[in-house]
Design a protein around this motif. Structure first.
Motif, mmCIF file in Angstrom:
data_model
loop_
_atom_site.group_PDB
_atom_site.id
_atom_site.type_symbol
_atom_site.label_atom_id
_atom_site.label_comp_id
_atom_site.label_asym_id
_atom_site.label_seq_id
_atom_site.Cartn_x
_atom_site.Cartn_y
_atom_site.Cartn_z
ATOM 1 N N SER A 113 39.274 34.099 39.911
ATOM 2 C CA SER A 113 39.403 35.361 40.643
ATOM 3 C C SER A 113 41.246 35.606 40.833
ATOM 4 C CB SER A 113 37.980 35.102 40.720
ATOM 5 O OG SER A 113 38.539 34.201 42.524
ATOM 6 N N LYS A 137 35.894 40.159 46.622
ATOM 7 C CA LYS A 137 35.966 39.823 44.803
ATOM 8 C C LYS A 137 34.540 39.874 45.201
ATOM 9 C CE LYS A 137 40.131 37.756 43.575
ATOM 10 N NZ LYS A 137 40.550 39.747 43.609
ATOM 11 N N ASN A 171 35.611 38.719 32.628
ATOM 12 C CA ASN A 171 35.751 38.382 33.585
ATOM 13 C C ASN A 171 34.249 37.514 34.214
ATOM 14 O OD1 ASN A 171 37.776 39.938 34.582
ATOM 15 N ND2 ASN A 171 36.279 41.097 36.234
ATOM 16 N N TYR A 192 32.607 39.511 38.992
ATOM 17 C CA TYR A 192 32.497 38.114 38.384
ATOM 18 C C TYR A 192 31.076 37.337 38.185
ATOM 19 C CZ TYR A 192 37.649 38.064 38.896
ATOM 20 O OH TYR A 192 39.262 38.624 38.993
#
Length: 191
Positions: free
Chosen positions: A174, A55, A86, A4
Motif C-alpha cells: 500500500s 489509507k 488495489n 485497499y
C-alpha cells in the motif's frame, strides 16, 4: 484516502482453524490485530476496516467457503469501490516451498479452488496475489489431508516468521507499490 481490499482465503468452521489451507485467514487476522482492528460478521464475510498512514484497508475473510470466494471478493470490491489493482488476496500455495512467499500482480489460479472462483467471478486473473508457500511434504494421494491439516511442530517457527513478513508485505504493497514490494519479499528465504 486510497482504499485497499485485503482478502484472506480460508474455510469457516473450527475444524479448519489454523490449517495450511486457512493461512490467508491467519495472516489477515494477524494484520488486523496489529492495527487494533476487530472483525464483524457482515454480508458474505468477516470484515474489519483498518486506517493506517492515510489509507483504508477493507479486510475480509469470506464466509462462503473456499470454492465460492469470488462471490465475497466481488461484492466487497464493488461495494467499497476498490480498483482491482488495489486488491490483495492472501492464499496458501502447494507449489511453493515452506521457505517462500511470492507476490505477483497477476497469474493463474494454479489449481487453487478459491483463486479459480475469484478469477471466474471477476473474469480476469489480473489481480494481485500473495502466495504463502506450504510445501508439498505429503505422501502420494494425501494432498487433501495435508492441505487441510495443521502445521507440523517443526514448521511453526517458520510459519510465524512468514506471517510477520506477510503483514509487512501488505503494508509495503500500500505504501511502496507492488513492484518494490515484490523485489523485497520474493527473494527472501525463510528458515
Amino acid at each position: 484516502m486510497s482504499k485497499y481490499l485485503i482478502v484472506g482465503l480460508g474455510n469457516i468452521g473450527s475444524e479448519y482453524a489454523h490449517t495450511r489451507h486457512n493461512i490467508g485467514f491467519d495472516v489477515l487476522t494477524a494484520f488486523v490485530l496489529k492495527h487494533n482492528g476487530t472483525f464483524t460478521t457482515q454480508r458474505l464475510a468477516e470484515v474489519a476496516e483498518i486506517k493506517w498512514k492515510g489509507k483504508i484497508f477493507i479486510c475480509i475473510k469470506p464466509t462462503t467457503y473456499m470454492n465460492l470466494s469470488g462471490k465475497a471478493f466481488k461484492y466487497w470490491m464493488d461495494k467499497e469501490k476498490v480498483p482491482v489493482e488495489n486488491t490483495l488476496t492472501i492464499v496458501d500455495d502447494l507449489a511453493l516451498p515452506l521457505s517462500k512467499i511470492r507476490l505477483r500482480p497477476s497469474g493463474s489460479s494454479g489449481g487453487h479452488n478459491g483463486l479459480t472462483d475469484i478469477e471466474a467471478t471477476i473474469a480476469t486473473d489480473k489481480y494481485p496475489k500473495l502466495r504463502f508457500g506450504i510445501g508439498n511434504n505429503y505422501p502420494r494421494g494425501m494432498q487433501v489431508e495435508f492441505v487441510l491439516g495443521k502445521w507440523f511442530p517443526e514448521e511453526v517457527a517458520v510459519v510465524a516468521k512468514k506471517v510477520q513478513a506477510c503483514i509487512e508485505a501488505i503494508e509495503s504493497f500500500s505504501t511502496n507499490g507492488i513492484e518494490r514490494t515484490m523485489n523485497l519479499i520474493n527473494k527472501t528465504e525463510f528458515i
